[in-house]
Design a protein around this motif. Sequence first.
Motif, short mmCIF file in Angstrom:
data_model
loop_
_atom_site.label_atom_id
_atom_site.label_comp_id
_atom_site.label_asym_id
_atom_site.label_seq_id
_atom_site.Cartn_x
_atom_site.Cartn_y
_atom_site.Cartn_z
N ALA A 21 0.91 -1.08 -0.04
CA ALA A 21 0.12 -0.04 0.19
C ALA A 21 0.90 1.27 -0.07
CB ALA A 21 -0.75 0.05 1.31
N LEU A 22 2.04 1.59 0.73
CA LEU A 22 2.77 2.28 1.14
C LEU A 22 3.54 2.55 -0.29
CD1 LEU A 22 4.45 1.69 4.28
CD2 LEU A 22 2.77 3.71 3.83
N ALA A 23 3.99 1.38 -0.93
CA ALA A 23 4.66 1.69 -2.29
C ALA A 23 3.67 2.05 -3.33
CB ALA A 23 5.20 0.30 -2.72
N GLY A 24 2.41 1.55 -3.30
CA GLY A 24 1.64 2.10 -4.27
C GLY A 24 0.99 3.40 -4.07
N GLY A 25 0.88 4.07 -2.82
CA GLY A 25 0.67 5.40 -2.64
C GLY A 25 1.91 6.26 -2.86
N TYR A 26 3.16 5.55 -2.68
CA TYR A 26 4.27 6.40 -3.03
C TYR A 26 4.30 6.74 -4.60
CZ TYR A 26 9.26 8.11 -3.98
OH TYR A 26 10.41 8.67 -4.41
N TYR A 27 3.97 5.60 -5.54
CA TYR A 27 3.92 5.66 -6.68
C TYR A 27 3.05 6.58 -7.29
CZ TYR A 27 3.36 4.18 -11.69
OH TYR A 27 3.49 3.96 -12.93
N TRP A 28 1.69 6.69 -6.79
CA TRP A 28 0.52 7.51 -7.07
C TRP A 28 1.01 8.85 -6.82
CZ3 TRP A 28 -2.23 11.02 -4.06
CH2 TRP A 28 -3.37 11.40 -4.70
N PRO A 68 -7.36 9.30 -2.74
CA PRO A 68 -5.89 9.15 -2.31
C PRO A 68 -5.14 10.47 -1.93
CG PRO A 68 -6.16 8.00 -4.57
CD PRO A 68 -7.54 8.59 -4.01
N PHE A 69 -5.81 11.58 -2.58
CA PHE A 69 -5.45 13.03 -2.07
C PHE A 69 -5.94 13.18 -0.72
CE2 PHE A 69 -5.84 17.67 -1.64
CZ PHE A 69 -4.72 18.08 -2.15
N ILE A 70 -6.94 12.73 -0.24
CA ILE A 70 -7.29 13.17 1.16
C ILE A 70 -6.68 12.17 2.12
CG2 ILE A 70 -9.49 12.54 2.67
CD1 ILE A 70 -11.06 13.27 0.13
N LEU A 71 -6.41 10.83 1.69
CA LEU A 71 -5.47 10.06 2.51
C LEU A 71 -4.08 10.52 2.90
CD1 LEU A 71 -6.80 6.60 1.22
CD2 LEU A 71 -7.11 7.42 3.55
N MET A 72 -3.40 10.91 1.56
CA MET A 72 -2.08 11.41 1.76
C MET A 72 -1.87 12.87 2.44
SD MET A 72 0.34 12.57 -1.37
CE MET A 72 -0.91 13.90 -1.95
N THR A 73 -3.09 13.69 2.47
CA THR A 73 -3.02 14.98 3.18
C THR A 73 -3.21 14.57 4.58
OG1 THR A 73 -4.42 16.01 1.45
CG2 THR A 73 -4.45 17.16 3.59
N ARG A 74 -4.04 13.54 4.98
CA ARG A 74 -4.23 13.01 6.61
C ARG A 74 -2.99 12.53 7.03
NH1 ARG A 74 -10.81 11.68 5.88
NH2 ARG A 74 -11.29 13.78 6.00
N ALA A 75 -2.62 11.67 6.08
CA ALA A 75 -1.15 10.90 6.56
C ALA A 75 -0.15 11.72 6.85
CB ALA A 75 -0.83 9.90 5.35
N LEU A 76 0.12 12.88 6.15
CA LEU A 76 1.28 13.57 6.29
C LEU A 76 0.81 14.91 7.37
CD1 LEU A 76 2.32 14.40 2.55
CD2 LEU A 76 3.47 13.01 4.41
#
Length: 337
Positions: A21-28, A68-76
Motif C-alpha cells: 500500500a505504501l509503495a502504491g501510494g508513493y507511486y501515485w 488518495p489525495f485526502i488520505l495523503m493529506t491526512r497521513a502527512l
Amino acid sequence: MSLLKKCLAIGAVAVVLVAAALAGGYYWATRPVALAAPAVDVTIKPHSSVRSVAQQLVRGGVGMAPEPFILMTRALGVQTRLKSGNYEFKRGVTPYEVLQKLALGDTNEDVVTIIEGWTFKRMRAEIDADPSLKHDTAGMSDAQLLAAIGARETSLTSAEGLFFPDTYLFDKGASDLEVYRRAYRLMQQQLTRVWAERSPGLPYQTAYEALTMASLVEKETGKAADRPLVAAVLTNRLRVGMPMQTDPAVIYGLGDAYPGRLRKRDLQTDTPYNTYTRRGLPPTPIALPGAASLEAAMKPAPTSALYFVSRGDGSSVFSDTLDAHNKAVDKYIRGQP
C-alpha cells in the motif's frame, strides 16, 4: 500449524500488504497528474475542508482521484494547513507537489505598485498594462469606474487623489476593479483617520479639501522633512488670501499641453488649476498623496513662513518675507551671492 505460526504468517501478510500500500501510494503521489490544459488555474475557497479542496482541484482541471489525495493529506498531517487562494498548476506536477503548494500557500499571485505623487491617469496606465489582471475597467470613464467600485464621490468629475498609493497583492486573473476598490478604501481609511486628528483652525472645511492640500504638498516636496513646512506655507497663504502659486498645480492644469518646463505665458494662462491667476485651492487634488503628505496637510508646522524655494538638492529654504525670499531665489536659483 500452531497458533504462534499462524499469527506470524498473518503478521507477515499484513506487513506485505502495508508495504504494498505504501509503495502504491508513493507511486501515485509522485506520478504526474493529468491536467485539463498545459497550465490550469484553480481557486481554493477559504475555510474549505480537505474533501472540498480535493473536489475543487478536480473541478478546476487537476485530474487526480480525490480519495488518495485526502488520505495523503491526512497521513502527512497537513489537513489544517491548506490555504485558500488562486493556484497555478503546470504540466508534470505530481499529487505531492500539488499538496505542497497548498500547504505552503504558494499561490498564483502578483503585485502592482502605485507610487506616491502619480496622477490617477498614471495609475490607470500602470494597471491597464499589467497582464496578470482582468481588465474590466477597459473603456470606463473615471466616473463609471468610481460607480463600479461603490465610491461615494460619483458626482465628482475627477477621480484624482481618491486612491492610496501602495503595493497591492492580488491573485492572477483577478479583476482590476479589485485593486481600485482596495486602493479607494485604503485612502478613505487613511483620510478619515488623519482628518479626525487634524490641528484646529485649518483653512479648509472638508476632508476633500484637505486631500487636495495633501496632493499639493506631495508634488511640492522633494524632502520628507520639509512636508510639514511646505504644508504650513500653503495653509498660511490660504489664511491671508494670497494666491498659492504652486507650479505643480499649473502643470496639472496644462495636461498634455505641458511642454516640459513652465514658461511665463503658462503662468499667465488661466485654467481652473492655475494657482497664480486664481486664489484658493484647486478644484480637485492634482496627484495621489501618500501617508506623510496627508499627515502634513492635517498638521502643518508651526511657522509664519509664506515663501519657499528649492535649494536644488531636494530641500527648501523657507522665508517669512518677500525680501528674504527674493534673496534666497537669487542665491539658489539665479546663482547670485
